[in-house]
Design a protein around this motif. Structure first.
Motif, PDB file in Angstrom:
ATOM      1  N   LEU A 181       0.849  -1.524  -0.193  1.00 19.99           N
ATOM      2  CA  LEU A 181       0.583   0.018   0.100  1.00 19.99           C
ATOM      3  C   LEU A 181       0.918   1.289  -0.238  1.00 19.99           C
ATOM      4  CD1 LEU A 181      -2.900   0.853  -0.402  1.00 19.99           C
ATOM      5  CD2 LEU A 181      -2.394   1.074   2.447  1.00 19.99           C
ATOM      6  N   ILE A 182       0.591   2.207  -1.077  1.00 17.77           N
ATOM      7  CA  ILE A 182       1.491   2.983  -1.249  1.00 17.77           C
ATOM      8  C   ILE A 182       0.840   4.331  -1.353  1.00 17.77           C
ATOM      9  CG2 ILE A 182       3.433   4.096  -3.135  1.00 17.77           C
ATOM     10  CD1 ILE A 182       3.900   1.700  -4.153  1.00 17.77           C
ATOM     11  N   GLY A 183       1.360   5.928  -0.261  1.00 15.80           N
ATOM     12  CA  GLY A 183       0.851   7.062   0.070  1.00 15.80           C
ATOM     13  C   GLY A 183       0.408   7.488  -0.904  1.00 15.80           C
ATOM     14  N   GLN A 184      -0.205   8.614  -0.688  1.00 16.23           N
ATOM     15  CA  GLN A 184       0.037   9.857  -1.743  1.00 16.23           C
ATOM     16  C   GLN A 184       1.450  10.738  -2.521  1.00 16.23           C
ATOM     17  OE1 GLN A 184      -3.540  12.733  -1.319  1.00 16.23           O
ATOM     18  NE2 GLN A 184      -3.595  11.881  -0.185  1.00 16.23           N
ATOM     19  N   GLU A 185       2.052  10.462  -1.448  1.00 23.63           N
ATOM     20  CA  GLU A 185       3.486  10.952  -1.562  1.00 23.63           C
ATOM     21  C   GLU A 185       4.455   9.902  -2.530  1.00 23.63           C
ATOM     22  OE1 GLU A 185       4.505  14.056  -1.570  1.00 23.63           O
ATOM     23  OE2 GLU A 185       2.203  14.342  -0.552  1.00 23.63           O
ATOM     24  N   LEU A 186       4.107   8.812  -2.397  1.00 22.84           N
ATOM     25  CA  LEU A 186       4.616   7.814  -3.238  1.00 22.84           C
ATOM     26  C   LEU A 186       5.649   7.054  -2.183  1.00 22.84           C
ATOM     27  CD1 LEU A 186       5.261   8.081  -7.018  1.00 22.84           C
ATOM     28  CD2 LEU A 186       3.470   6.929  -5.861  1.00 22.84           C
ATOM     29  N   ARG A 187       5.170   7.023  -1.054  1.00 23.45           N
ATOM     30  CA  ARG A 187       6.216   6.107   0.207  1.00 23.45           C
ATOM     31  C   ARG A 187       4.901   5.212   0.268  1.00 23.45           C
ATOM     32  NH1 ARG A 187       7.367  11.863   2.703  1.00 23.45           N
ATOM     33  NH2 ARG A 187       8.523  12.217   1.661  1.00 23.45           N
ATOM     34  N   PRO A 188       5.954   4.242   0.707  1.00 25.86           N
ATOM     35  CA  PRO A 188       5.252   2.716   1.102  1.00 25.86           C
ATOM     36  C   PRO A 188       4.335   2.612   2.645  1.00 25.86           C
ATOM     37  CG  PRO A 188       7.391   2.572   0.343  1.00 25.86           C
ATOM     38  CD  PRO A 188       6.732   3.480   0.511  1.00 25.86           C
ATOM     39  N   ILE A 189       2.852   2.264   2.772  1.00 30.60           N
ATOM     40  CA  ILE A 189       2.749   2.545   3.747  1.00 30.60           C
ATOM     41  C   ILE A 189       2.759   1.483   4.476  1.00 30.60           C
ATOM     42  CG2 ILE A 189       0.441   3.016   5.186  1.00 30.60           C
ATOM     43  CD1 ILE A 189      -0.444   4.444   2.766  1.00 30.60           C
ATOM     44  N   ARG A 190       2.752   0.117   3.917  1.00 28.01           N
ATOM     45  CA  ARG A 190       2.762  -1.560   5.128  1.00 28.01           C
ATOM     46  C   ARG A 190       2.546  -2.297   3.803  1.00 28.01           C
ATOM     47  NH1 ARG A 190      -2.785   0.018   5.963  1.00 28.01           N
ATOM     48  NH2 ARG A 190      -3.802  -1.322   5.439  1.00 28.01           N
ATOM     49  N   SER A 191       2.626  -3.455   3.466  1.00 29.25           N
ATOM     50  CA  SER A 191       3.211  -4.710   3.163  1.00 29.25           C
ATOM     51  C   SER A 191       1.238  -5.178   3.571  1.00 29.25           C
ATOM     52  CB  SER A 191       4.037  -5.511   3.368  1.00 29.25           C
ATOM     53  OG  SER A 191       5.180  -4.924   2.549  1.00 29.25           O
ATOM     54  N   LEU A 192       0.628  -5.852   2.252  1.00 32.37           N
ATOM     55  CA  LEU A 192      -0.229  -7.179   2.432  1.00 32.37           C
ATOM     56  C   LEU A 192      -0.283  -8.576   1.700  1.00 32.37           C
ATOM     57  CD1 LEU A 192      -2.500  -3.650   0.660  1.00 32.37           C
ATOM     58  CD2 LEU A 192      -1.982  -4.836   3.180  1.00 32.37           C
ATOM     59  N   GLN A 193      -0.893  -8.863   2.285  1.00 33.19           N
ATOM     60  CA  GLN A 193      -0.004 -10.297   2.345  1.00 33.19           C
ATOM     61  C   GLN A 193      -1.251 -11.714   2.017  1.00 33.19           C
ATOM     62  OE1 GLN A 193       2.004 -12.033   5.699  1.00 33.19           O
ATOM     63  NE2 GLN A 193       3.461 -10.061   5.409  1.00 33.19           N
ATOM     64  N   PRO A 194      -1.802 -11.141   0.567  1.00 32.63           N
ATOM     65  CA  PRO A 194      -3.756 -11.380   0.022  1.00 32.63           C
ATOM     66  C   PRO A 194      -3.678 -12.887   0.362  1.00 32.63           C
ATOM     67  CG  PRO A 194      -2.857 -10.009  -1.352  1.00 32.63           C
ATOM     68  CD  PRO A 194      -2.046  -9.642  -0.516  1.00 32.63           C
ATOM     69  N   GLY A 195      -4.017 -14.234   0.630  1.00 29.83           N
ATOM     70  CA  GLY A 195      -3.890 -15.582   0.087  1.00 29.83           C
ATOM     71  C   GLY A 195      -2.535 -16.061   1.231  1.00 29.83           C
ATOM     72  N   TYR A 196      -2.294 -15.340   2.492  1.00 25.91           N
ATOM     73  CA  TYR A 196      -1.119 -15.942   2.649  1.00 25.91           C
ATOM     74  C   TYR A 196      -1.092 -16.644   3.350  1.00 25.91           C
ATOM     75  CZ  TYR A 196       3.160 -15.879   5.876  1.00 25.91           C
ATOM     76  OH  TYR A 196       4.242 -16.745   7.009  1.00 25.91           O
ATOM     77  N   GLN A 197      -0.396 -18.324   3.132  1.00 27.97           N
ATOM     78  CA  GLN A 197      -0.147 -19.307   3.727  1.00 27.97           C
ATOM     79  C   GLN A 197       1.816 -19.648   4.307  1.00 27.97           C
ATOM     80  OE1 GLN A 197      -1.455 -22.422   1.818  1.00 27.97           O
ATOM     81  NE2 GLN A 197      -0.926 -24.334   3.708  1.00 27.97           N
ATOM     82  N   GLY A 198       1.719 -19.558   6.522  1.00 30.58           N
ATOM     83  CA  GLY A 198       2.670 -19.997   6.222  1.00 30.58           C
ATOM     84  C   GLY A 198       3.681 -21.770   6.226  1.00 30.58           C
ATOM     85  N   CYS A 199       4.330 -21.647   6.510  1.00 27.13           N
ATOM     86  CA  CYS A 199       5.210 -22.837   6.071  1.00 27.13           C
ATOM     87  C   CYS A 199       4.601 -24.160   7.250  1.00 27.13           C
ATOM     88  CB  CYS A 199       6.716 -22.401   6.457  1.00 27.13           C
ATOM     89  SG  CYS A 199       7.516 -24.220   6.199  1.00 27.13           S
TER      90      CYS A 199
END
Length: 334
Positions: free
Chosen positions: A126-144
């Motif tokens: 997710l990138i803000g208006q100033e084009l700086r990363p806000i946070r990572s998203l992990q859709p469908g993430y499955q751990g090991c």
């Protein structure tokens, strides 16, 4: 066509033109187009998303890594958006979309080791208006999901095995364990003949996973081939929590032998079935070409939980196989 007919058509066209409203003619002069490029990425422009203030967010998901660029249309310059180093290895920029006033950039190539395998899934930023990363998203993430396996080698040390065959068994076990040393598999080894000799337990391997050290000084027992007695021992003793077997782990028994058993089944195979012990048989020597040997091995290797049949390791040149169907209880062992 006659002359009078041609004049009539011209008159109709003239009348229609007179009836149409007058309009002024004009020429189209488009503004010069702008070419945006970046020499550092061959996939530059794979995805383009329009931003505010005549800017474009351009994705370059392939080689090297995944990169995003902010391009100003009027000036024609592009600058790379600063991202976390781990994220750029995920082919980021394969997909771009708006999220309110912010932007989401996604890539499918998030790879990480999992039990000696490589697990891959998608990741988004997710990138803000100033084009700086806000946070990572992990859709469908499955751990090991580690698949715990307790594996026991039950190998033949009877007198019918030649020294070369016995050495080949040791080398085979060491090779397997060394190749899987960083996995969630726990090993144990038991030699059998007329007697049973535990070489090391599952707990021993967990404490010191060095197969060459654990098998150092291994000597061939000699004697008969009491396979069924050894199976029963492994099921009840080696696959016990006291010996290091883990609750919930899949239990696998690999039996390495050169042929016929010299004892009878007294319930060991049934116990293996009831405890869900998966059994494989690896045969050494020419005796495995005998239909009688294959028939005798069926109770060991077959069952509702079996997933593979018997394998074969070629005997070294000069190895002398046992005669098919020979009663080894009455055979003299040197």
């Amino acid at each position: 066509m006659s002359a009078s007919g041609g004049v009539g058509v011209i008159g109709v066209i003239a009348a229609l033109m007179a009836a149409l409203p007058h309009s002024g003619a004009f020429n189209i002069h488009p503004a010069p187009y702008r070419v945006l490029t970046h020499s550092g990425s061959s996939s530059f422009g794979h995805q383009v998303l329009r931003l505010q203030d005549d800017r474009l967010l351009v994705g370059a998901p392939v080689g090297p890594g995944g990169r995003l660029f902010s391009c100003h249309v009027e000036h024609g310059d592009c600058r790379e958006v600063e991202l976390d180093a781990n994220v750029t290895r995920t082919n980021l920029g394969m997909a771009l979309t708006h999220w309110g006033r912010d932007v989401i950039a996604c890539g499918p190539g998030w790879s990480r080791p999992c039990d000696r395998n490589v697990q891959t899934s998608g990741i988004c930023v997710l990138i803000g208006q100033e084009l700086r990363p806000i946070r990572s998203l992990q859709p469908g993430y499955q751990g090991c999901q580690r698949g715990l396996v307790d594996l026991v080698f039950l190998f033949d040390g009877s007198s019918s095995m030649s020294p070369a065959q016995f050495g080949a068994i040791r080398d085979f076990m060491v090779d397997v364990m060394e190749k899987l040393e960083n996995s969630s598999i726990r090993f144990a080894a038991v030699q059998f003949s007329s007697d049973i000799q535990p070489c090391f337990s599952l707990a021993d391997y967990a404490a010191w996973p060095r197969p060459r050290d654990l098998l150092k000084g291994l000597m061939q027992l000699g004697g008969l081939t009491d396979t069924f007695t050894a199976i029963k021992y492994v099921v009840h003793q080696t696959f016990s929590e006291a010996a290091g077997s883990r609750p919930g782990a899949r239990r696998v028994l690999i039996i390495v032998t050169d042929g016929d058993a010299t004892d009878s089944d007294t319930g060991g195979v049934r116990d293996a079935e009831e405890r869900d012990v998966i059994r494989y048989v690896i045969g050494i020597g020419h005796n495995f070409n005998s239909p009688d040997t294959a028939r005798l091995l069926e109770p060991i290797r077959l069952g509702r939980r079996i997933r593979a049949g018997a394998g074969r390791i070629r005997a070294p040149p000069g190895a002398v196989p046992r005669a098919p169907g020979q009663d080894l209880r009455h055979r003299r062992h040197e």
